[in-house]
Design an enzyme around this catalytic site. Structure first.
Site, mmCIF file in Angstrom:
data_model
loop_
_atom_site.group_PDB
_atom_site.id
_atom_site.type_symbol
_atom_site.label_atom_id
_atom_site.label_comp_id
_atom_site.label_asym_id
_atom_site.label_seq_id
_atom_site.Cartn_x
_atom_site.Cartn_y
_atom_site.Cartn_z
ATOM 1 N N SER A 40 -92.167 -49.348 23.410
ATOM 2 C CA SER A 40 -93.582 -49.645 23.639
ATOM 3 C C SER A 40 -94.280 -48.679 24.588
ATOM 4 O O SER A 40 -95.501 -48.658 24.644
ATOM 5 C CB SER A 40 -93.749 -51.071 24.163
ATOM 6 O OG SER A 40 -93.287 -51.172 25.492
ATOM 7 N N LYS A 78 -95.656 -51.772 31.390
ATOM 8 C CA LYS A 78 -96.907 -51.500 30.667
ATOM 9 C C LYS A 78 -97.867 -50.772 31.601
ATOM 10 O O LYS A 78 -97.646 -50.662 32.803
ATOM 11 C CB LYS A 78 -97.576 -52.792 30.183
ATOM 12 C CG LYS A 78 -96.717 -53.672 29.311
ATOM 13 C CD LYS A 78 -96.466 -53.104 27.955
ATOM 14 C CE LYS A 78 -95.576 -54.049 27.156
ATOM 15 N NZ LYS A 78 -94.847 -53.420 26.118
#
Length: 181
Positions: A40, A78
């Protein structure tokens, strides 16, 4: 002679206990190593990269953070896109924060991805979360590899309390030691 050996042994034990206490304090309150899992965050981080996370950093927009996943027992890494008070929307792969355009050089197509028209689908904060702006005590986060990222588009805001800290340094693989951006 026997007294010297005991004295030396006691000195070593004392030094090891002191060093252990320092390591424990640093690990609990200052920084912690962690492992990146998944795709990701490509191309910024690859699967199994190791990073150092600062537990004392102030979190700001576009910082890379590690936090406890809201929908799993894992830790996620993230990028913070929205901080409290921010209004966010994505239109034609252009990020707008509070009406201003922001370049995202870290979010690009990765070789091997299926051919798509966009890197990130269009959305507004209100469409995803039902709120016009990021609330106090929360962050809106996205992965750099948007097509394969489980992020705030799916699980909503991240509470400040869930944040472990800010990524400060990639330490593995050794050939890629760097300060991430």
């Amino acid at each position: 002679m026997e007294k010297t050996v005991k004295s030396e042994l006691f000195s070593w034990i004392q030094s090891l206990l002191f060093a252990s206490a320092i390591v424990f304090i640093c690990y609990q309150f200052l920084f912690v190593p962690t492992k990146v899992q998944g795709e990701s965050m490509l191309p910024t981080f690859e699967d199994n990269n190791r990073v150092i996370v600062s537990k004392v950093s102030m979190i700001d927009r576009f910082d890379l953070i590690v936090f406890h996943a809201p929908n799993a027992t894992d830790k996620y890494i993230k990028r913070v896109i929205g901080v409290p008070g921010d209004r966010i929307e994505m239109i034609d792969d252009i990020l707008y924060v509070n009406g201003s355009v922001y370049d995202e050089p870290y979010a690009k197509r990765i070789d091997g991805d299926p051919i798509t028209d966009r890197i990130t689908g269009d959305f507004t904060l209100a469409e995803i979360t039902g709120q016009e702006e990021v609330p106090e005590g929360a962050f809106f986060v996205l992965g750099d590899h948007r097509l394969k990222s489980n992020d705030s588009r799916y699980f909503g805001f991240i509470s400040e309390d869930a944040v472990i800290g800010e990524v400060k340094l990639r330490i593995y693989p050794f050939t890629e030691i760097s300060i991430p951006k």
